[in-house]
Design a protein around this motif. Structure first.
Motif, short mmCIF file in Angstrom:
data_model
loop_
_atom_site.label_atom_id
_atom_site.label_comp_id
_atom_site.label_asym_id
_atom_site.label_seq_id
_atom_site.Cartn_x
_atom_site.Cartn_y
_atom_site.Cartn_z
N ALA A 1 0.82 -1.21 0.00
CA ALA A 1 0.00 0.00 0.00
C ALA A 1 0.85 1.25 0.00
CB ALA A 1 -0.92 -0.02 1.22
N LEU A 2 1.95 1.25 0.79
CA LEU A 2 2.84 2.42 0.83
C LEU A 2 3.54 2.64 -0.51
CD1 LEU A 2 4.44 1.97 4.37
CD2 LEU A 2 2.85 3.76 3.64
N ARG A 3 3.97 1.52 -1.13
CA ARG A 3 4.65 1.65 -2.41
C ARG A 3 3.71 2.20 -3.47
NH1 ARG A 3 8.18 -2.97 -5.64
NH2 ARG A 3 8.62 -1.66 -7.46
N ALA A 4 2.44 1.71 -3.45
CA ALA A 4 1.47 2.22 -4.42
C ALA A 4 1.21 3.70 -4.23
CB ALA A 4 0.17 1.43 -4.29
N LEU A 5 1.36 4.18 -2.98
CA LEU A 5 1.12 5.60 -2.70
C LEU A 5 2.31 6.47 -3.07
CD1 LEU A 5 -0.84 7.67 -1.39
CD2 LEU A 5 0.31 7.21 0.78
N ILE A 6 3.54 5.99 -2.76
CA ILE A 6 4.74 6.80 -2.93
C ILE A 6 5.34 6.64 -4.33
CG2 ILE A 6 7.08 7.20 -2.08
CD1 ILE A 6 6.05 6.21 0.67
N ALA A 7 5.49 5.39 -4.77
CA ALA A 7 6.10 5.12 -6.08
C ALA A 7 5.25 4.08 -6.81
CB ALA A 7 7.53 4.63 -5.92
N PRO A 8 4.09 4.48 -7.29
CA PRO A 8 3.17 3.51 -7.89
C PRO A 8 3.75 2.88 -9.15
CG PRO A 8 2.42 5.75 -8.34
CD PRO A 8 3.57 5.85 -7.36
N GLU A 9 3.52 1.58 -9.29
CA GLU A 9 3.90 0.87 -10.50
C GLU A 9 2.69 0.80 -11.41
OE1 GLU A 9 5.54 -3.53 -11.90
OE2 GLU A 9 5.30 -3.06 -9.75
N LEU A 10 2.75 1.47 -12.53
CA LEU A 10 1.59 1.59 -13.42
C LEU A 10 1.57 0.45 -14.44
CD1 LEU A 10 1.60 5.43 -14.15
CD2 LEU A 10 0.27 4.19 -12.43
N GLU A 11 0.36 -0.01 -14.73
CA GLU A 11 0.17 -1.00 -15.78
C GLU A 11 -0.91 -0.50 -16.73
OE1 GLU A 11 -0.93 -4.66 -13.98
OE2 GLU A 11 -2.84 -3.92 -13.22
N SER A 12 -0.80 -0.90 -17.98
CA SER A 12 -1.74 -0.44 -19.01
C SER A 12 -2.69 -1.56 -19.39
CB SER A 12 -0.98 0.04 -20.25
OG SER A 12 -0.16 1.14 -19.93
N LYS A 13 -3.93 -1.17 -19.65
CA LYS A 13 -4.92 -2.11 -20.16
C LYS A 13 -5.65 -1.44 -21.32
CE LYS A 13 -9.03 -4.81 -19.11
NZ LYS A 13 -10.06 -5.19 -18.11
N THR A 14 -5.63 -2.09 -22.48
CA THR A 14 -6.29 -1.55 -23.67
C THR A 14 -7.71 -2.08 -23.73
OG1 THR A 14 -4.19 -1.41 -24.85
CG2 THR A 14 -6.21 -1.35 -26.17
N ALA A 15 -8.68 -1.18 -23.58
CA ALA A 15 -10.09 -1.57 -23.59
C ALA A 15 -10.66 -1.57 -25.00
CB ALA A 15 -10.90 -0.63 -22.71
N VAL A 16 -10.18 -0.65 -25.85
CA VAL A 16 -10.60 -0.58 -27.26
C VAL A 16 -9.34 -0.54 -28.10
CG1 VAL A 16 -11.83 0.78 -28.98
CG2 VAL A 16 -12.72 0.63 -26.66
N ASP A 17 -9.24 -1.46 -29.06
CA ASP A 17 -7.98 -1.67 -29.77
C ASP A 17 -8.20 -1.62 -31.29
OD1 ASP A 17 -5.45 -2.34 -30.53
OD2 ASP A 17 -5.45 -4.35 -29.66
N ASP A 18 -7.95 -0.44 -31.88
CA ASP A 18 -7.98 -0.27 -33.34
C ASP A 18 -9.36 -0.58 -33.92
OD1 ASP A 18 -6.82 0.48 -35.74
OD2 ASP A 18 -6.17 -1.55 -36.22
N VAL A 19 -10.38 0.04 -33.35
CA VAL A 19 -11.77 -0.19 -33.77
C VAL A 19 -12.18 0.84 -34.82
CG1 VAL A 19 -14.18 0.01 -33.01
CG2 VAL A 19 -12.56 -1.37 -31.71
#
Length: 345
Positions: free
Chosen positions: A37-55
Motif C-alpha cells: 500500500a505504501l509503495r502504491a502511494l509513494i512510487a506507484p507501479e503503473l500498468e496499461s490495459k487496452t479496452a478498445v484496440d484499433d476499432v
C-alpha cells in the motif's frame, strides 16, 4: 455492403464515424500488505490495459446498428467516447459531424442517450416536471414540446404515471420516460446501452415500436447495445461484434449466422417415402419415412437457402417445407468462443 464500402462512405452519409479508435487505461498495480500500500502511494507501479484496440466502423444516417459483445468487450468504452465522456488514446470519432470529446456541449445537443440502470430524470420530482426542466434546458419550443410529448404518450403510454415521482416508478416506467427524455430535443443520433434490461415483455415491445418509428419515420440514427438477442433480431439488420476490444465481425445478421452458426436445416414432408438421393449441394441429416431433414454439404458444393429450396421442390413431391435457422444466441456464443481462441495471450 462490405466493411470497406461502409468505411469509404462520404462523411455526409455517416452519422457516426469511428476510425482506428484506441483507448488505453493506466492503473496503479498494488501488492498486498502495508508495504504494498505504501509503495502504491509513494512510487506507484503503473500498468496499461487496452479496452478498445484499433476499432473502426461507421453508422449511416437513419440506420440502427447493434454493437454486440460480452461483458468487458469494449462496448461501453466505445460508447463513452462517442458521448464525450472519455477521450481516446488515439484514433478519431465523430458524431453528427462533431468530435464528441472536443465539443462536449455541442455533442450533447446532437445526441440522446439512455443507460439502462441510470436516469437523467430528477428522482424526487414527478415525471412531468422532469420533462419540463429538460424542455427549458434544451430550449424546445412550446409547440414542438406538446407535439413530441403527445407522440411519446401514444407510443409509450406515459400519461398514466405523469404525476408519479420518479423514485416511485417501476423500472419499465422509468426507462420509458428516459427514452422520451432522450428524444425530447429531437437529436439526430441516439445511443442506447441496455435500454430494456429488466423490462417485462409488454414494455419491451413498446420500446421496440418506438425505436422502429424513430428509425423508419424520423430517419434517426440509433446505436444499440444489448444482450437480448430477440431485440437484435427484431430491430437490427446490421451488427458490429466486438470482443477483447477488437471488432470480430461487421455485417448483417445473415453474415453472422453464416460465419458462426451451425448452418440451416430444411424440414420436408413428402407425399410418400422417397429413397432417391438428395439434390446436389444437400445432404440428408435425418430420414423417417416421408419426413426428411436436409442440410448443406459445405465446401465448394454449398448452396444458399433459396437455391436449396428450389432444388428440393424440383426433385421431390413436397407436402410441407420449412427452414430452421441457427438460433441467434447459439451463434453469438460461437462467435465469442472463436474470438477468445483467436485473441492474443
Amino acid at each position: 455492403m462490405s466493411t470497406l464500402d461502409r468505411l469509404s462512405r462520404p462523411a455526409s452519409e455517416s452519422a457516426i464515424e469511428v476510425r482506428r479508435l484506441v483507448k488505453t487505461f493506466r492503473t496503479a498495480r498494488r501488492s498486498p500488505g502495508v508495504r504494498g500500500a505504501l509503495r502504491a502511494l509513494i512510487a506507484p507501479e503503473l500498468e496499461s490495459k487496452t479496452a478498445v484496440d484499433d476499432v473502426s466502423f461507421s453508422v449511416a444516417t437513419g440506420e440502427l446498428l447493434a454493437l454486440l459483445g460480452p461483458n468487458g468487450a469494449g462496448k461501453s468504452t466505445t460508447i463513452k467516447v462517442l458521448t464525450g465522456i472519455l477521450t481516446p488514446t488515439s484514433g478519431q470519432a465523430t458524431v453528427a459531424g462533431v468530435v464528441p470529446y472536443r465539443e462536449r456541449e455541442r455533442n450533447a445537443r446532437n445526441i440522446g442517450a439512455v443507460f439502462g440502470q441510470r436516469t437523467q430524470l430528477w428522482w424526487d420530482l414527478p415525471a412531468r416536471e422532469s420533462f419540463r426542466i429538460l424542455r427549458d434546458i434544451y430550449g424546445v419550443a412550446p409547440g414542438d414540446y406538446k407535439a413530441r410529448m403527445r407522440e411519446f404518450d401514444e407510443l409509450l403510454e406515459l400519461c398514466s404515471f405523469w404525476d408519479t415521482r420518479v423514485r416511485h416508478l417501476s423500472l419499465g416506467q422509468r426507462v420509458r420516460c428516459d427514452l422520451a427524455a432522450a428524444l425530447l430535443h429531437d437529436p439526430p443520433v441516439v445511443v442506447l446501452d441496455e435500454p430494456t434490461i429488466g423490462m417485462d415483455v409488454v414494455a419491451k415491445e413498446q420500446v421496440r415500436e418506438l425505436l422502429r418509428h424513430q428509425v423508419e419515420r424520423r430517419g434517426r440514427t440509433v446505436l444499440l447495445t444489448t444482450h437480448d438477442m430477440t431485440e437484435v433480431e427484431r430491430l437490427a439488420e446490421r451488427v458490429v461484434l466486438i470482443n477483447h476490444g477488437r471488432i470480430v465481425l461487421d455485417g448483417t445478421l445473415t453474415e453472422m449466422r453464416e460465419r458462426f452458426g451451425r448452418g440451416w436445416r430444411v424440414h420436408v414432408t413428402l407425399t410418400g417415402p422417397d429413397e432417391r438421393p438428395c439434390p446436389p449441394g444437400l445432404t440428408v441429416l435425418e430420414r423417417d419415412g416421408a419426413r426428411l431433414v436436409l442440410g448443406p454439404t459445405g465446401g465448394a458444393d454449398a448452396v444458399p437457402t433459396h437455391q436449396a429450396l428450389k432444388r428440393i421442390i424440383e426433385r421431390y413431391e413436397v407436402m410441407d417445407i420449412r427452414v430452421e435457422e441457427s438460433d441467434l444466441e447459439d451463434v453469438m456464443r460461437a462467435a465469442y468462443r472463436d474470438a477468445r481462441q483467436e485473441s492474443p495471450a
